[in-house]
Scaffold this motif. Structure first.
Motif, PDB file in Angstrom:
ATOM      1  N   ASN A 147       8.783  21.034 -22.856  1.00 58.60           N
ATOM      2  CA  ASN A 147       8.753  20.736 -24.159  1.00 58.60           C
ATOM      3  C   ASN A 147      10.037  21.451 -24.270  1.00 58.60           C
ATOM      4  O   ASN A 147      11.022  21.868 -25.251  1.00 58.60           O
ATOM      5  CB  ASN A 147       8.474  20.990 -25.843  1.00 58.60           C
ATOM      6  CG  ASN A 147       7.929  22.271 -26.155  1.00 58.60           C
ATOM      7  OD1 ASN A 147       8.103  23.336 -25.297  1.00 58.60           O
ATOM      8  ND2 ASN A 147       7.073  22.137 -27.057  1.00 58.60           N
ATOM      9  N   VAL A 148      10.964  21.873 -23.274  1.00 59.23           N
ATOM     10  CA  VAL A 148      12.463  22.480 -22.943  1.00 59.23           C
ATOM     11  C   VAL A 148      13.023  23.736 -23.450  1.00 59.23           C
ATOM     12  O   VAL A 148      13.980  24.547 -23.127  1.00 59.23           O
ATOM     13  CB  VAL A 148      13.227  21.133 -22.837  1.00 59.23           C
ATOM     14  CG1 VAL A 148      14.843  21.755 -22.823  1.00 59.23           C
ATOM     15  CG2 VAL A 148      12.861  20.405 -22.043  1.00 59.23           C
ATOM     16  N   ILE A 149      12.369  23.970 -25.084  1.00 60.94           N
ATOM     17  CA  ILE A 149      13.373  24.663 -25.423  1.00 60.94           C
ATOM     18  C   ILE A 149      12.669  25.733 -26.590  1.00 60.94           C
ATOM     19  O   ILE A 149      12.144  25.173 -26.745  1.00 60.94           O
ATOM     20  CB  ILE A 149      15.052  24.125 -26.201  1.00 60.94           C
ATOM     21  CG1 ILE A 149      15.637  25.369 -26.596  1.00 60.94           C
ATOM     22  CG2 ILE A 149      14.031  23.229 -27.754  1.00 60.94           C
ATOM     23  CD1 ILE A 149      16.717  24.977 -27.719  1.00 60.94           C
ATOM     24  N   HIS A 150      12.682  27.266 -26.319  1.00 64.40           N
ATOM     25  CA  HIS A 150      12.120  27.703 -27.727  1.00 64.40           C
ATOM     26  C   HIS A 150      13.078  28.725 -28.390  1.00 64.40           C
ATOM     27  O   HIS A 150      14.051  28.498 -28.535  1.00 64.40           O
ATOM     28  CB  HIS A 150      11.581  29.289 -27.172  1.00 64.40           C
ATOM     29  CG  HIS A 150      10.898  30.162 -27.690  1.00 64.40           C
ATOM     30  ND1 HIS A 150       9.626  30.292 -28.331  1.00 64.40           N
ATOM     31  CD2 HIS A 150      11.623  31.081 -28.256  1.00 64.40           C
ATOM     32  CE1 HIS A 150       9.601  30.616 -29.833  1.00 64.40           C
ATOM     33  NE2 HIS A 150      10.846  31.440 -29.334  1.00 64.40           N
ATOM     34  N   GLY A 151      12.504  28.258 -29.820  1.00 66.48           N
ATOM     35  CA  GLY A 151      13.231  28.578 -31.073  1.00 66.48           C
ATOM     36  C   GLY A 151      12.968  29.579 -31.723  1.00 66.48           C
ATOM     37  O   GLY A 151      11.539  28.985 -32.271  1.00 66.48           O
ATOM     38  N   SER A 152      12.903  30.668 -32.466  1.00 66.49           N
ATOM     39  CA  SER A 152      12.958  31.345 -33.380  1.00 66.49           C
ATOM     40  C   SER A 152      12.192  30.622 -34.591  1.00 66.49           C
ATOM     41  O   SER A 152      12.743  30.402 -35.041  1.00 66.49           O
ATOM     42  CB  SER A 152      13.155  32.583 -33.745  1.00 66.49           C
ATOM     43  OG  SER A 152      13.203  33.651 -32.500  1.00 66.49           O
ATOM     44  N   ASP A 153      11.199  30.786 -34.850  1.00 62.63           N
ATOM     45  CA  ASP A 153      10.881  30.010 -36.276  1.00 62.63           C
ATOM     46  C   ASP A 153      10.589  30.968 -38.250  1.00 62.63           C
ATOM     47  O   ASP A 153      11.012  30.529 -38.336  1.00 62.63           O
ATOM     48  CB  ASP A 153       8.542  29.240 -35.833  1.00 62.63           C
ATOM     49  CG  ASP A 153       8.516  31.411 -35.832  1.00 62.63           C
ATOM     50  OD1 ASP A 153       8.402  31.926 -36.068  1.00 62.63           O
ATOM     51  OD2 ASP A 153       7.192  30.723 -36.214  1.00 62.63           O
ATOM     52  N   SER A 154      11.685  32.221 -37.627  1.00 55.48           N
ATOM     53  CA  SER A 154      11.921  32.934 -38.726  1.00 55.48           C
ATOM     54  C   SER A 154      12.515  33.671 -38.407  1.00 55.48           C
ATOM     55  O   SER A 154      12.627  34.533 -37.373  1.00 55.48           O
ATOM     56  CB  SER A 154      10.192  33.188 -39.798  1.00 55.48           C
ATOM     57  OG  SER A 154       9.803  34.062 -38.740  1.00 55.48           O
ATOM     58  N   VAL A 155      12.734  34.648 -39.839  1.00 56.28           N
ATOM     59  CA  VAL A 155      13.872  35.825 -39.164  1.00 56.28           C
ATOM     60  C   VAL A 155      13.436  37.169 -38.796  1.00 56.28           C
ATOM     61  O   VAL A 155      13.208  38.091 -37.095  1.00 56.28           O
ATOM     62  CB  VAL A 155      14.881  36.231 -40.357  1.00 56.28           C
ATOM     63  CG1 VAL A 155      15.284  37.473 -40.465  1.00 56.28           C
ATOM     64  CG2 VAL A 155      15.376  35.190 -40.664  1.00 56.28           C
ATOM     65  N   GLU A 156      11.719  36.998 -39.239  1.00 57.14           N
ATOM     66  CA  GLU A 156      11.226  38.183 -38.709  1.00 57.14           C
ATOM     67  C   GLU A 156      10.621  37.807 -37.375  1.00 57.14           C
ATOM     68  O   GLU A 156      10.745  39.113 -36.656  1.00 57.14           O
ATOM     69  CB  GLU A 156       9.613  38.284 -39.614  1.00 57.14           C
ATOM     70  CG  GLU A 156       9.901  38.647 -41.481  1.00 57.14           C
ATOM     71  CD  GLU A 156      10.750  37.333 -41.940  1.00 57.14           C
ATOM     72  OE1 GLU A 156      10.573  36.218 -41.628  1.00 57.14           O
ATOM     73  OE2 GLU A 156      11.633  37.775 -42.836  1.00 57.14           O
ATOM     74  N   SER A 157      10.390  36.833 -36.693  1.00 55.50           N
ATOM     75  CA  SER A 157       9.843  36.148 -35.783  1.00 55.50           C
ATOM     76  C   SER A 157      11.395  36.655 -34.854  1.00 55.50           C
ATOM     77  O   SER A 157      10.947  36.893 -33.520  1.00 55.50           O
ATOM     78  CB  SER A 157       9.604  35.229 -35.234  1.00 55.50           C
ATOM     79  OG  SER A 157       8.709  34.864 -36.224  1.00 55.50           O
ATOM     80  N   ALA A 158      12.338  36.013 -35.525  1.00 53.38           N
ATOM     81  CA  ALA A 158      13.579  36.201 -34.413  1.00 53.38           C
ATOM     82  C   ALA A 158      14.353  37.468 -34.157  1.00 53.38           C
ATOM     83  O   ALA A 158      14.167  38.332 -33.210  1.00 53.38           O
ATOM     84  CB  ALA A 158      15.328  36.155 -35.103  1.00 53.38           C
ATOM     85  N   GLN A 159      13.676  38.689 -34.551  1.00 53.10           N
ATOM     86  CA  GLN A 159      13.764  40.441 -34.994  1.00 53.10           C
ATOM     87  C   GLN A 159      13.059  40.909 -34.143  1.00 53.10           C
ATOM     88  O   GLN A 159      13.487  41.440 -32.881  1.00 53.10           O
ATOM     89  CB  GLN A 159      13.918  40.762 -36.207  1.00 53.10           C
ATOM     90  CG  GLN A 159      15.209  40.908 -37.049  1.00 53.10           C
ATOM     91  CD  GLN A 159      14.268  41.357 -38.469  1.00 53.10           C
ATOM     92  OE1 GLN A 159      13.708  41.767 -38.542  1.00 53.10           O
ATOM     93  NE2 GLN A 159      15.668  41.066 -38.957  1.00 53.10           N
ATOM     94  N   ARG A 160      11.188  40.111 -33.815  1.00 53.10           N
ATOM     95  CA  ARG A 160      10.397  41.197 -32.963  1.00 53.10           C
ATOM     96  C   ARG A 160      11.123  39.856 -31.256  1.00 53.10           C
ATOM     97  O   ARG A 160      10.578  40.568 -30.421  1.00 53.10           O
ATOM     98  CB  ARG A 160       9.046  40.582 -33.329  1.00 53.10           C
ATOM     99  CG  ARG A 160       8.244  40.560 -32.527  1.00 53.10           C
ATOM    100  CD  ARG A 160       6.553  40.240 -33.312  1.00 53.10           C
ATOM    101  NE  ARG A 160       6.484  38.459 -32.817  1.00 53.10           N
ATOM    102  CZ  ARG A 160       5.777  38.264 -31.484  1.00 53.10           C
ATOM    103  NH1 ARG A 160       5.570  38.981 -29.962  1.00 53.10           N
ATOM    104  NH2 ARG A 160       5.744  37.725 -31.364  1.00 53.10           N
ATOM    105  N   GLU A 161      11.813  39.043 -31.659  1.00 53.02           N
ATOM    106  CA  GLU A 161      11.531  38.422 -29.693  1.00 53.02           C
ATOM    107  C   GLU A 161      12.873  39.111 -29.626  1.00 53.02           C
ATOM    108  O   GLU A 161      12.675  38.683 -28.431  1.00 53.02           O
ATOM    109  CB  GLU A 161      11.564  36.492 -30.226  1.00 53.02           C
ATOM    110  CG  GLU A 161      10.569  36.282 -30.226  1.00 53.02           C
ATOM    111  CD  GLU A 161      10.239  34.445 -31.241  1.00 53.02           C
ATOM    112  OE1 GLU A 161      11.222  34.487 -31.207  1.00 53.02           O
ATOM    113  OE2 GLU A 161       9.097  34.388 -31.114  1.00 53.02           O
ATOM    114  N   ILE A 162      13.685  39.149 -29.993  1.00 57.44           N
ATOM    115  CA  ILE A 162      14.863  39.451 -29.815  1.00 57.44           C
ATOM    116  C   ILE A 162      14.911  40.876 -29.283  1.00 57.44           C
ATOM    117  O   ILE A 162      15.474  41.056 -27.747  1.00 57.44           O
ATOM    118  CB  ILE A 162      16.694  39.786 -30.492  1.00 57.44           C
ATOM    119  CG1 ILE A 162      16.969  37.842 -30.743  1.00 57.44           C
ATOM    120  CG2 ILE A 162      17.676  40.502 -29.988  1.00 57.44           C
ATOM    121  CD1 ILE A 162      17.201  37.943 -32.331  1.00 57.44           C
ATOM    122  N   SER A 163      14.136  41.685 -29.919  1.00 56.62           N
ATOM    123  CA  SER A 163      13.925  43.465 -29.303  1.00 56.62           C
ATOM    124  C   SER A 163      13.188  43.126 -27.654  1.00 56.62           C
ATOM    125  O   SER A 163      12.913  44.076 -27.107  1.00 56.62           O
ATOM    126  CB  SER A 163      13.422  44.179 -30.762  1.00 56.62           C
ATOM    127  OG  SER A 163      12.152  43.759 -31.180  1.00 56.62           O
TER     128      SER A 163
END
Ligand code: ADP
Length: 155
Positions: free
Chosen positions: A118-134
């Motif tokens: 399905n081509v793309i991933h994107g964080s599903d919450s601000v908390e997930s985004a912080q975890r994934e970026i780090s």
């Protein structure tokens, strides 16, 4: 820096099928056109270790191993985008997990057919985004900068 308001950040990845099918340019272009700011970008072969951690919440699901294999089957483009409500808007731009349920105009609605590719991933919450970026980026790989067009995008 606090990642709120116009400084909110999300982690977006073009998955191996998206890279092989040459969708990187269009995905980047749509985030840019929307008015979001690119602060991190790299083409990389993700290790299974990194991917297992990234998808840790799915570790007991039947598709977990297949998902990790799929995500390590070729290079991915890992990105960090910044802007007001970028997490929620990024998810809307992506479409639903299942491309069948994704509207035309979304990446998954336009570019793919099955959940397993399905081509793309994107964080599903601000908390997930912080975890994934780090998880995916070192602090030194993120570029803090004044966007010169900010005054034309925000009040
Ligand atoms: P999303 O990527 O939309 O946030 P999830 O976090 O629920 O979705 O799932 C992570 C990824 O795992 C999905 O993008 C998809 O590639 C894969 N996946 C999810 N559910 C299934 C499933 N039932 N069968 C196969 N692959 C799946």
């Amino acid at each position: 820096m606090s990642w709120t308001g116009v400084n909110e950040r999300t982690f977006i990845a073009v998955k191996p099928d998206g890279v092989q099918r040459r969708r990187v340019g269009e995905i980047v272009q749509r985030f840019e056109k929307k008015g979001f700011k690119l602060v991190g970008f790299k083409l990389m072969q993700a290790s299974k270790e990194l991917l297992r951690e990234h998808y840790w919440e799915h570790r007991n699901r039947p598709f977990y191993n297949k998902l990790v294999s799929y995500m390590s089957s070729g290079p991915v483009v890992a990105m960090v985008w910044q802007g007001l409500d970028v997490v929620k808007t990024g998810r809307k731009m992506m479409g639903q997990t299942n491309p069948t349920n994704s509207l035309p105009g979304t990446f998954r609605g336009d570019f793919c057919v099955i959940m397993g590719k399905n081509v793309i991933h994107g964080s599903d919450s601000v908390e997930s985004a912080q975890r994934e970026i780090s998880l995916w980026f070192k602090e030194s790989e993120l570029c803090e900068r004044e966007g010169c067009s900010a005054k034309w995008i925000y009040e």
